[in-house]
Design a protein around this motif. Sequence first.
Motif, PDB file in Angstrom:
ATOM      1  N   THR A 395      -5.069  -5.006   4.027  1.00 29.97           N
ATOM      2  CA  THR A 395      -3.834  -5.388   3.319  1.00 29.97           C
ATOM      3  C   THR A 395      -2.743  -4.340   3.569  1.00 29.97           C
ATOM      4  N   ASN A 396      -3.139  -3.063   3.627  1.00 33.15           N
ATOM      5  CA  ASN A 396      -2.142  -2.029   3.956  1.00 33.15           C
ATOM      6  C   ASN A 396      -1.609  -2.253   5.359  1.00 33.15           C
ATOM      7  N   ALA A 397      -2.517  -2.549   6.299  1.00 34.01           N
ATOM      8  CA  ALA A 397      -2.099  -2.702   7.700  1.00 34.01           C
ATOM      9  C   ALA A 397      -1.022  -3.784   7.815  1.00 34.01           C
ATOM     10  N   VAL A 398      -1.212  -4.908   7.098  1.00 40.10           N
ATOM     11  CA  VAL A 398      -0.193  -5.967   7.233  1.00 40.10           C
ATOM     12  C   VAL A 398       1.035  -5.662   6.363  1.00 40.10           C
ATOM     13  N   LYS A 399       0.780  -4.928   5.257  1.00 39.73           N
ATOM     14  CA  LYS A 399       1.914  -4.598   4.370  1.00 39.73           C
ATOM     15  C   LYS A 399       2.894  -3.658   5.070  1.00 39.73           C
ATOM     16  N   TYR A 400       2.344  -2.721   5.856  1.00 39.94           N
ATOM     17  CA  TYR A 400       3.205  -1.697   6.460  1.00 39.94           C
ATOM     18  C   TYR A 400       3.501  -1.963   7.939  1.00 39.94           C
ATOM     19  N   SER A 401       3.345  -3.224   8.390  1.00 36.45           N
ATOM     20  CA  SER A 401       3.719  -3.514   9.779  1.00 36.45           C
ATOM     21  C   SER A 401       4.459  -4.854   9.822  1.00 36.45           C
ATOM     22  N   GLY A 426       2.602  -0.709  12.862  1.00 32.08           N
ATOM     23  CA  GLY A 426       3.653  -0.647  11.842  1.00 32.08           C
ATOM     24  C   GLY A 426       4.479   0.617  11.849  1.00 32.08           C
ATOM     25  N   CYS A 427       4.976   0.946  10.648  1.00 34.83           N
ATOM     26  CA  CYS A 427       5.960   2.037  10.526  1.00 34.83           C
ATOM     27  C   CYS A 427       5.345   3.422  10.749  1.00 34.83           C
ATOM     28  N   GLY A 428       4.033   3.538  10.641  1.00 38.46           N
ATOM     29  CA  GLY A 428       3.394   4.851  10.830  1.00 38.46           C
ATOM     30  C   GLY A 428       3.596   5.764   9.630  1.00 38.46           C
ATOM     31  N   ARG A 436      -2.033  13.584   2.179  1.00 37.76           N
ATOM     32  CA  ARG A 436      -1.727  13.247   0.783  1.00 37.76           C
ATOM     33  C   ARG A 436      -1.960  11.774   0.466  1.00 37.76           C
ATOM     34  N   ILE A 437      -1.830  10.892   1.450  1.00 38.23           N
ATOM     35  CA  ILE A 437      -1.913   9.462   1.135  1.00 38.23           C
ATOM     36  C   ILE A 437      -3.275   9.068   0.558  1.00 38.23           C
ATOM     37  N   PHE A 438      -4.294   9.925   0.735  1.00 41.68           N
ATOM     38  CA  PHE A 438      -5.615   9.585   0.183  1.00 41.68           C
ATOM     39  C   PHE A 438      -5.752  10.042  -1.272  1.00 41.68           C
ATOM     40  N   PHE A 441      -2.784   7.789  -6.749  1.00 42.63           N
ATOM     41  CA  PHE A 441      -1.385   7.561  -7.178  1.00 42.63           C
ATOM     42  C   PHE A 441      -0.354   7.984  -6.143  1.00 42.63           C
ATOM     43  N   TYR A 442      -0.797   8.567  -5.030  1.00 39.29           N
ATOM     44  CA  TYR A 442       0.222   9.027  -4.082  1.00 39.29           C
ATOM     45  C   TYR A 442       0.805   7.843  -3.325  1.00 39.29           C
ATOM     46  N   ARG A 443       2.125   7.772  -3.281  1.00 35.53           N
ATOM     47  CA  ARG A 443       2.797   6.738  -2.500  1.00 35.53           C
ATOM     48  C   ARG A 443       3.843   7.402  -1.625  1.00 35.53           C
ATOM     49  N   ARG A 452       5.717  -2.952  -2.054  1.00 39.49           N
ATOM     50  CA  ARG A 452       5.158  -2.729  -3.389  1.00 39.49           C
ATOM     51  C   ARG A 452       3.765  -2.124  -3.272  1.00 39.49           C
ATOM     52  N   GLY A 453       3.324  -1.481  -4.332  1.00 39.87           N
ATOM     53  CA  GLY A 453       1.977  -0.901  -4.301  1.00 39.87           C
ATOM     54  C   GLY A 453       1.779   0.021  -5.482  1.00 39.87           C
ATOM     55  N   THR A 454       0.552   0.482  -5.636  1.00 41.91           N
ATOM     56  CA  THR A 454       0.237   1.321  -6.802  1.00 41.91           C
ATOM     57  C   THR A 454      -0.231   2.725  -6.412  1.00 41.91           C
ATOM     58  N   GLY A 455      -0.543   2.915  -5.145  1.00 46.34           N
ATOM     59  CA  GLY A 455      -0.987   4.245  -4.709  1.00 46.34           C
ATOM     60  C   GLY A 455      -2.444   4.549  -5.019  1.00 46.34           C
ATOM     61  N   ILE A 456      -3.255   3.500  -5.255  1.00 45.34           N
ATOM     62  CA  ILE A 456      -4.676   3.796  -5.507  1.00 45.34           C
ATOM     63  C   ILE A 456      -5.584   3.240  -4.412  1.00 45.34           C
ATOM     64  N   GLY A 457      -5.017   2.399  -3.537  1.00 48.35           N
ATOM     65  CA  GLY A 457      -5.844   1.730  -2.523  1.00 48.35           C
ATOM     66  C   GLY A 457      -6.615   2.718  -1.658  1.00 48.35           C
ATOM     67  N   LEU A 458      -5.930   3.703  -1.102  1.00 49.93           N
ATOM     68  CA  LEU A 458      -6.610   4.634  -0.194  1.00 49.93           C
ATOM     69  C   LEU A 458      -7.532   5.599  -0.940  1.00 49.93           C
ATOM     70  N   GLY A 481       2.826   2.950  14.577  1.00 49.88           N
ATOM     71  CA  GLY A 481       1.621   2.410  13.953  1.00 49.88           C
ATOM     72  C   GLY A 481       0.621   3.463  13.511  1.00 49.88           C
ATOM     73  N   SER A 482      -0.427   2.980  12.836  1.00 51.49           N
ATOM     74  CA  SER A 482      -1.448   3.888  12.290  1.00 51.49           C
ATOM     75  C   SER A 482      -2.826   3.338  12.588  1.00 51.49           C
ATOM     76  N   THR A 483      -3.784   4.260  12.713  1.00 52.67           N
ATOM     77  CA  THR A 483      -5.183   3.839  12.823  1.00 52.67           C
ATOM     78  C   THR A 483      -5.959   4.556  11.721  1.00 52.67           C
TER      79      THR A 483
HETATM   80  P1  ADP Z   1      -0.083   1.600  -1.922  1.00 55.97           P
HETATM   81  O1  ADP Z   1      -0.425   0.706  -3.040  1.00 55.97           O
HETATM   82  O2  ADP Z   1       1.207   2.345  -2.103  1.00 55.97           O
HETATM   83  O3  ADP Z   1      -0.131   0.912  -0.587  1.00 55.97           O
HETATM   84  P2  ADP Z   1      -2.288   3.173  -0.935  1.00 55.97           P
HETATM   85  O4  ADP Z   1      -3.147   4.180  -1.604  1.00 55.97           O
HETATM   86  O5  ADP Z   1      -2.977   2.001  -0.330  1.00 55.97           O
HETATM   87  O6  ADP Z   1      -1.192   2.740  -1.973  1.00 55.97           O
HETATM   88  O7  ADP Z   1      -1.459   3.909   0.187  1.00 55.97           O
HETATM   89  C1  ADP Z   1      -0.803   5.116  -0.127  1.00 55.97           C
HETATM   90  C2  ADP Z   1       0.405   5.291   0.781  1.00 55.97           C
HETATM   91  O8  ADP Z   1      -0.035   5.454   2.122  1.00 55.97           O
HETATM   92  C3  ADP Z   1       1.326   4.114   0.819  1.00 55.97           C
HETATM   93  O9  ADP Z   1       2.290   4.171  -0.228  1.00 55.97           O
HETATM   94  C4  ADP Z   1       1.971   4.234   2.186  1.00 55.97           C
HETATM   95  O10 ADP Z   1       3.035   5.142   2.114  1.00 55.97           O
HETATM   96  C5  ADP Z   1       0.888   4.876   3.017  1.00 55.97           C
HETATM   97  N1  ADP Z   1       0.154   3.910   3.869  1.00 55.97           N
HETATM   98  C6  ADP Z   1      -1.061   3.375   3.628  1.00 55.97           C
HETATM   99  N2  ADP Z   1      -1.455   2.563   4.643  1.00 55.97           N
HETATM  100  C7  ADP Z   1      -0.459   2.591   5.547  1.00 55.97           C
HETATM  101  C8  ADP Z   1      -0.256   1.980   6.834  1.00 55.97           C
HETATM  102  N3  ADP Z   1      -1.163   1.159   7.377  1.00 55.97           N
HETATM  103  N4  ADP Z   1       0.905   2.253   7.490  1.00 55.97           N
HETATM  104  C9  ADP Z   1       1.820   3.085   6.955  1.00 55.97           C
HETATM  105  N5  ADP Z   1       1.684   3.701   5.755  1.00 55.97           N
HETATM  106  C10 ADP Z   1       0.570   3.453   5.058  1.00 55.97           C
END
Ligand code: ADP
Length: 514
Positions: A395-401, A426-428, A436-438, A441-443, A452-458, A481-483
């Motif tokens: 869902t992140n992959a499609v959300k951010y690309s 995507g945007c990378g 920090r993204i892991f 709550f970090y966004r 949109r998002g909550t910052g807990i997925g990763l 993009g990101s892997t």
């Molecule tokens: P969120 O609900 O904000 O997506 P996540 O914990 O899933 O929360 O991701 C944290 C942050 O990591 C996101 O806010 C975004 O900035 C970055 N991120 C996650 N996945 C991707 C991705 N595939 N491409 C770019 N940025 C990403």
Amino acid sequence: MPGALTAGLFGLVIMLAFYTCVGGLALGLSVGAVAAASALVANALAPTEDQVHAFALGLFVFLVVALAFMIDALTSERRRTASSLARLHEALRALPSTPDLSATLDALAASVTETVDARLAGILLRSAGRLVLASPGAVTGMWTPEEVAAYTTEELDLGEGSPLALALATGRTVVVPDTGGDARFPAWSEHWGTAMVRLGYRSMALVPLRADGQVTGLLGACFARRDGVSRDDVALLEAHAEQASLAIARAQAYEQERAAAEQLAEADRLKSEFLALVSHELRTPLTAAKGFVDTVLLHWDRLDEDRRRGLLERASGNADELARLIGQLLDFARIEANRVEMNPQRLRLRELAEGVVEDLAPVLEHHEVLVEVDRALVVVVDPEAFGHVLVNLLTNAVKYSPPGSCVRLAARVVDAEVVVSVRDEGCGIPPEEQERIFERFYRAPEGDRSRRGTGIGLAIVRRFVDLHGGRVWVESSPGHGSTFSFTLPAVGPEPARIETDRLASEPPPRAVAS
Ligand code: ADP
């Protein structure tokens, strides 16, 4: 010698000693001169047979004057030591009120300069193999801390041929009586010593600072005179060094507490922001779903079947999104409460991945999703937790690309580990954010929050991968993009390849959703 003269001379010694002690050399000598003159007069007036020989009397007066000088030197030394101790005591008393390390060390360096009459004093701390000036006040206007760090690094390169390195290595005080030439440090004397002489630093003492038995830095004092470091100076410098070590330990403890308090405050802030976000995130699909259903109900007769279906499908998509979000929150709550139970099973990775992609079809519909997983690959995972990992990454992959771009879900075996990766175009993610993204709550910073998002997925991904004994990381370059990759550990001798004979006959992996 008549009794009166003997008593007079004895009185002269006592008076001279007393007045020199109390009033200094000038008073002692004046009193002594008066008494000596009286003795000379008394001697001259005495009958010839009672007179003391003029030479003996002169010698006595000379000895008495020498005694006055000695007493004065001792008294001044005593006064100097007493005032040094008083200043040291004052300086130390002032220390506990300042938790700011650099202010404390500046105060200590100033106290050293004054107490031992040094030309310059400073405190250097070890940091990553270098020495950092921790009392910048001492050299303000002369050098920057960076210059001091550069000089000391060069000096340290001389190894034990440098007084700095020797003091650090041995943990003992090093005194350089003549910076212009010290046989122990020939190379240092030639270069640095000569430079010091030019600056007016003719002698130097370096005292190690300690914490937990380790040498953590040096207290250094430079003097204007050659042989300017007395034993008393060394003792006073060592007393200051001890205080500096204590101040450093205290400041470090304070710093740790402050950092912990800041972290707590930050966690609190993020939590409040998270709660606000969650309410918003829950309300948005709910409002949308209700809106679509209400429209259908309200305009049932006016809408043809295709329009009704379209609106209901969109309502259903929003309900799915709501369900996903609630699932994510439940996962997060279980993780936070440490209530995650794993039920690992041997499963074919490809089938698991295809199942997740199928379930997510409405979310992935605007992207080309490729599953490049060997059919023979078998892993031992908890299917639910593993599914949630893939859901979050996809869902992140499609959300951010951008729509129409490609998302690749691939797996390969590397050193008896299975590496699963989800790649997007995507945007990378900027390098400074990749760790920090892991965090929970970090966004992305405010400016980049177009999604949109909550910052807990990763954070959920990382925890579930941890629970499988694996690790997760991201490789990304902004704009390209990101892997996201994670490992699953090997189980058994050939865990990931138990169907190797069938493997050869399988067709190559193919796309399952696009
Ligand atoms: P969120 O609900 O904000 O997506 P996540 O914990 O899933 O929360 O991701 C944290 C942050 O990591 C996101 O806010 C975004 O900035 C970055 N991120 C996650 N996945 C991707 C991705 N595939 N491409 C770019 N940025 C990403």
